[in-house]
Design a protein around this motif. Structure first.
Motif, PDB file in Angstrom:
ATOM      1  N   TRP A 107     -13.106  -8.492   5.484  1.00 16.78           N
ATOM      2  CA  TRP A 107     -12.389  -7.578   6.371  1.00 16.78           C
ATOM      3  C   TRP A 107     -10.891  -7.610   6.119  1.00 16.78           C
ATOM      4  CZ3 TRP A 107     -15.274  -4.022   7.983  1.00 16.78           C
ATOM      5  CH2 TRP A 107     -16.614  -4.264   8.300  1.00 16.78           C
ATOM      6  N   THR A 108     -10.352  -8.757   5.762  1.00 11.89           N
ATOM      7  CA  THR A 108      -8.931  -8.794   5.392  1.00 11.89           C
ATOM      8  C   THR A 108      -8.716  -8.098   4.059  1.00 11.89           C
ATOM      9  OG1 THR A 108      -9.316 -11.031   4.524  1.00 11.89           O
ATOM     10  CG2 THR A 108      -8.331 -10.856   6.708  1.00 11.89           C
ATOM     11  N   MET A 109      -9.677  -8.184   3.161  1.00 16.88           N
ATOM     12  CA  MET A 109      -9.594  -7.435   1.909  1.00 16.88           C
ATOM     13  C   MET A 109      -9.616  -5.930   2.177  1.00 16.88           C
ATOM     14  SD  MET A 109     -12.109  -9.512  -0.695  1.00 16.88           S
ATOM     15  CE  MET A 109     -11.639 -11.103  -1.391  1.00 16.88           C
ATOM     16  N   ALA A 110     -10.487  -5.513   3.091  1.00 16.64           N
ATOM     17  CA  ALA A 110     -10.569  -4.088   3.427  1.00 16.64           C
ATOM     18  C   ALA A 110      -9.264  -3.602   4.041  1.00 16.64           C
ATOM     19  CB  ALA A 110     -11.734  -3.844   4.380  1.00 16.64           C
ATOM     20  N   ALA A 111      -8.666  -4.418   4.925  1.00 16.90           N
ATOM     21  CA  ALA A 111      -7.393  -4.042   5.539  1.00 16.90           C
ATOM     22  C   ALA A 111      -6.297  -3.917   4.482  1.00 16.90           C
ATOM     23  CB  ALA A 111      -6.998  -5.072   6.597  1.00 16.90           C
ATOM     24  N   ALA A 112      -6.277  -4.863   3.528  1.00 13.33           N
ATOM     25  CA  ALA A 112      -5.277  -4.809   2.467  1.00 13.33           C
ATOM     26  C   ALA A 112      -5.498  -3.600   1.568  1.00 13.33           C
ATOM     27  CB  ALA A 112      -5.313  -6.101   1.647  1.00 13.33           C
ATOM     28  N   ALA A 113      -6.764  -3.281   1.270  1.00 10.63           N
ATOM     29  CA  ALA A 113      -7.070  -2.113   0.445  1.00 10.63           C
ATOM     30  C   ALA A 113      -6.633  -0.827   1.135  1.00 10.63           C
ATOM     31  CB  ALA A 113      -8.568  -2.072   0.138  1.00 10.63           C
ATOM     32  N   LEU A 114      -6.862  -0.763   2.459  1.00  7.08           N
ATOM     33  CA  LEU A 114      -6.413   0.396   3.231  1.00  7.08           C
ATOM     34  C   LEU A 114      -4.903   0.549   3.133  1.00  7.08           C
ATOM     35  CD1 LEU A 114      -7.077   2.630   5.370  1.00  7.08           C
ATOM     36  CD2 LEU A 114      -6.646   0.899   7.116  1.00  7.08           C
ATOM     37  N   LEU A 115      -4.171  -0.557   3.242  1.00  4.06           N
ATOM     38  CA  LEU A 115      -2.714  -0.503   3.176  1.00  4.06           C
ATOM     39  C   LEU A 115      -2.230  -0.128   1.778  1.00  4.06           C
ATOM     40  CD1 LEU A 115       0.013  -0.897   4.517  1.00  4.06           C
ATOM     41  CD2 LEU A 115      -0.154  -3.348   4.031  1.00  4.06           C
ATOM     42  N   ILE A 116      -2.902  -0.629   0.750  1.00  7.18           N
ATOM     43  CA  ILE A 116      -2.512  -0.285  -0.626  1.00  7.18           C
ATOM     44  C   ILE A 116      -2.563   1.224  -0.835  1.00  7.18           C
ATOM     45  CG2 ILE A 116      -3.269  -0.356  -3.038  1.00  7.18           C
ATOM     46  CD1 ILE A 116      -4.086  -3.238  -2.613  1.00  7.18           C
ATOM     47  N   SER A 117      -3.699   1.826  -0.496  1.00 10.77           N
ATOM     48  CA  SER A 117      -3.846   3.259  -0.754  1.00 10.77           C
ATOM     49  C   SER A 117      -3.022   4.102   0.216  1.00 10.77           C
ATOM     50  CB  SER A 117      -5.319   3.667  -0.679  1.00 10.77           C
ATOM     51  OG  SER A 117      -5.893   3.298   0.556  1.00 10.77           O
ATOM     52  N   ALA A 118      -2.921   3.676   1.474  1.00  5.23           N
ATOM     53  CA  ALA A 118      -2.133   4.443   2.448  1.00  5.23           C
ATOM     54  C   ALA A 118      -0.651   4.422   2.090  1.00  5.23           C
ATOM     55  CB  ALA A 118      -2.353   3.890   3.852  1.00  5.23           C
ATOM     56  N   ALA A 119      -0.125   3.223   1.800  1.00  9.90           N
ATOM     57  CA  ALA A 119       1.293   3.129   1.442  1.00  9.90           C
ATOM     58  C   ALA A 119       1.564   3.810   0.107  1.00  9.90           C
ATOM     59  CB  ALA A 119       1.711   1.657   1.383  1.00  9.90           C
ATOM     60  N   GLY A 120       0.697   3.574  -0.872  1.00 11.48           N
ATOM     61  CA  GLY A 120       0.916   4.174  -2.187  1.00 11.48           C
ATOM     62  C   GLY A 120       0.881   5.685  -2.158  1.00 11.48           C
ATOM     63  N   SER A 121       0.003   6.259  -1.341  1.00 18.09           N
ATOM     64  CA  SER A 121      -0.127   7.716  -1.317  1.00 18.09           C
ATOM     65  C   SER A 121       0.922   8.399  -0.439  1.00 18.09           C
ATOM     66  CB  SER A 121      -1.534   8.120  -0.863  1.00 18.09           C
ATOM     67  OG  SER A 121      -1.838   7.598   0.418  1.00 18.09           O
ATOM     68  N   THR A 122       1.768   7.640   0.249  1.00 16.58           N
ATOM     69  CA  THR A 122       2.898   8.278   0.938  1.00 16.58           C
ATOM     70  C   THR A 122       3.980   8.694  -0.051  1.00 16.58           C
ATOM     71  OG1 THR A 122       4.082   6.185   1.290  1.00 16.58           O
ATOM     72  CG2 THR A 122       2.557   6.869   3.011  1.00 16.58           C
ATOM     73  N   VAL A 123       3.937   8.141  -1.253  1.00 16.28           N
ATOM     74  CA  VAL A 123       5.008   8.388  -2.221  1.00 16.28           C
ATOM     75  C   VAL A 123       4.958   9.807  -2.770  1.00 16.28           C
ATOM     76  CG1 VAL A 123       6.013   7.636  -4.413  1.00 16.28           C
ATOM     77  CG2 VAL A 123       5.075   5.941  -2.825  1.00 16.28           C
ATOM     78  N   SER A 124       3.754  10.305  -3.076  1.00 15.50           N
ATOM     79  CA  SER A 124       3.623  11.600  -3.739  1.00 15.50           C
ATOM     80  C   SER A 124       4.232  12.767  -2.969  1.00 15.50           C
ATOM     81  CB  SER A 124       2.154  11.885  -4.057  1.00 15.50           C
ATOM     82  OG  SER A 124       1.683  11.010  -5.045  1.00 15.50           O
ATOM     83  N   PRO A 125       3.957  12.942  -1.654  1.00  6.60           N
ATOM     84  CA  PRO A 125       4.587  14.066  -0.952  1.00  6.60           C
ATOM     85  C   PRO A 125       6.109  14.033  -1.012  1.00  6.60           C
ATOM     86  CG  PRO A 125       2.830  13.128   0.377  1.00  6.60           C
ATOM     87  CD  PRO A 125       3.037  12.195  -0.771  1.00  6.60           C
ATOM     88  N   ALA A 126       6.684  12.829  -0.887  1.00  8.67           N
ATOM     89  CA  ALA A 126       8.145  12.718  -0.949  1.00  8.67           C
ATOM     90  C   ALA A 126       8.660  13.033  -2.343  1.00  8.67           C
ATOM     91  CB  ALA A 126       8.566  11.311  -0.534  1.00  8.67           C
ATOM     92  N   ALA A 127       7.964  12.533  -3.377  1.00  6.87           N
ATOM     93  CA  ALA A 127       8.383  12.801  -4.753  1.00  6.87           C
ATOM     94  C   ALA A 127       8.252  14.290  -5.073  1.00  6.87           C
ATOM     95  CB  ALA A 127       7.549  11.972  -5.728  1.00  6.87           C
TER      96      ALA A 127
END
Length: 412
Positions: A107-127
């Motif tokens: 479950w901590t792995m799942a939470a970290a995976a969620l944060l990886i993709s959520a944080a990483g995908s915030t970059v594209s709209p701004a770029a």
């Protein structure tokens, strides 16, 4: 004998783009060079003793983050600025890489995976919004094509680098991923600025409309043309995403080794990297939605040809066809969305487009795989051909409306 200069090495279609675009291009290559953990995540989880059922929780969280991140990123890009949003996403995703590696349980792995993709995908709209700020409507397609070219260059190299590092320890994948994100964040912090001129214009002319639109996605939902285009782009992106999901299943079911799929990925990367700059230059003179429609038809046809393949030669033909379609459509959809957006809402329009992309990939991972395994491969290939071609034709049919809208915005 002509003198060889740095500018002569740059494809002609990209030479007049400003330094902001080239900075994002370079940073994107650096970032994508570190796109290593996700392709090898299943192997990493297995090495940690995670079972198949538990793996689905982590992968599901990774997919869910790709739906959350773009929506948040689009709002933040318009609210606090493009550069701060990119920094938040890159630094957050880098920290999440470390959290995933150190996570003690599923479950901590799942939470970290969620944060990886959520944080990483915030970059594209701004770029994407920053690219739209930096160039006029005539050059936006080429700016987005250059951005996509950088993604493909970085991804192609990362495919080779990932296999080399994974054989020497999965921890190296996490180190390179986190380091590349921090390196891109440094580039953003040092080399990029939010465009003050554009913001001043928005404040002087567009502020009442900005207040009326608010900070949410109502401005997009009230745009009927955008609501027509985004689903059509989404269907085409779904069909394209099947190349990442259903193609390896087909290769496996044909009794071929994983190395064959790796070779197909290499064929795609070589074609896109080699041909995209020249295709962009040649096709920029034609109506862009018509070009998008033609490319979308090639992608749909190429994906459908996968169903006829039963050996390396057949799969190679199908990959060549849809790769040519990928080359043709490069940068068009994002450029069209940028041209539809009011200046004060570019982040949210690009957030909606990135969310459409995330939804398409999520649908390919879930609906596409379910169709393949339950209804059979033929049902999926026929669906890809019919839906992809219909969406491509419908997109091209909107050319007159998009041109009229763009002309009105330019006159205003």
């Amino acid at each position: 004998m002509p003198t060889l200069t740095a500018s002569s090495l740059v494809p002609s279609s990209f030479r007049d783009l400003p330094s902001v675009v080239w900075t994002i291009f370079a940073g994107t290559i650096v970032n994508r060079l570190g796109y290593l953990v996700t392709p090898f995540l299943v192997f990493f989880l297995a090495a940690r003793g995670v079972t198949g059922a538990e793996t689905s929780y982590v992968l599901g969280a990774l997919g869910a983050g790709n739906l959350l991140g773009p929506a948040v990123g689009g709002i933040l890009a318009d609210r606090i600025g493009r550069r701060p949003t990119m920094l938040i996403g890159l630094i957050g995703a880098s920290a999440a890489q470390g959290a995933l590696f150190l996570a003690p349980g599923v479950w901590t792995m799942a939470a970290a995976a969620l944060l990886i993709s959520a944080a990483g995908s915030t970059v594209s709209p701004a770029a994407y919004a920053l690219l739209a700020d930096a160039v006029d409507s005539e050059r936006r397609r080429r700016a987005y094509a250059l951005f996509g070219w950088g993604v493909n260059i970085g991804t192609a190299v990362a495919g080779v680098l990932g296999g080399y590092l994974a054989a020497r320890g999965y921890w190296l994948l996490f180190v390179v991923d986190a380091g590349s994100m921090l390196a891109y964040a440094l580039v953003v912090a040092v080399r990029l600025k939010d465009p003050k001129g554009a913001r001043t214009t928005d404040n002087q002319v567009g502020e009442p409309q900005e207040k009326k639109d608010g900070i949410g996605y109502g401005v997009v939902f009230r745009d009927r043309l955008a609501l027509l285009l985004l689903p059509l782009f989404g269907v085409q992106l779904f069909v394209y995403s099947l190349t990442e999901v259903a193609l390896p299943l087909a290769v496996h079911d044909s009794g071929l080794s994983p190395a064959v799929y790796g070779a197909m990925a290499a064929v795609n990367a070589i074609l896109v990297v080699a041909l995209q700059p020249f295709a962009t230059a040649r096709l920029s003179k034609f109506p862009q939605l018509a070009v998008q429609g033609a490319g979308g038809t090639l992608i749909a046809g190429g994906v459908a040809l996968t169903g006829l393949a039963d050996g390396v030669a057949g799969y190679t033909v199908s990959v060549v066809v849809w790769s040519l379609g990928e080359v043709v459509v490069a940068g068009i959809a994002a450029g069209v969305v940028a041209n539809l957006a009011p200046a004060h809402a570019r982040g949210r329009y690009q957030g909606a487009f990135s969310w459409t992309w995330g939804l398409a990939r999520f649908a390919a991972l879930t609906l596409g795989v379910a169709m393949y395994t339950t209804l059979g491969p033929s049902a999926l290939w026929w669906t890809a051909l019919v839906a992809g071609t219909a969406a491509a034709v419908a997109t091209a049919a909107l050319t007159a409306r998009v041109n009229a809208r763009t002309a009105h915005e330019l006159a205003a």
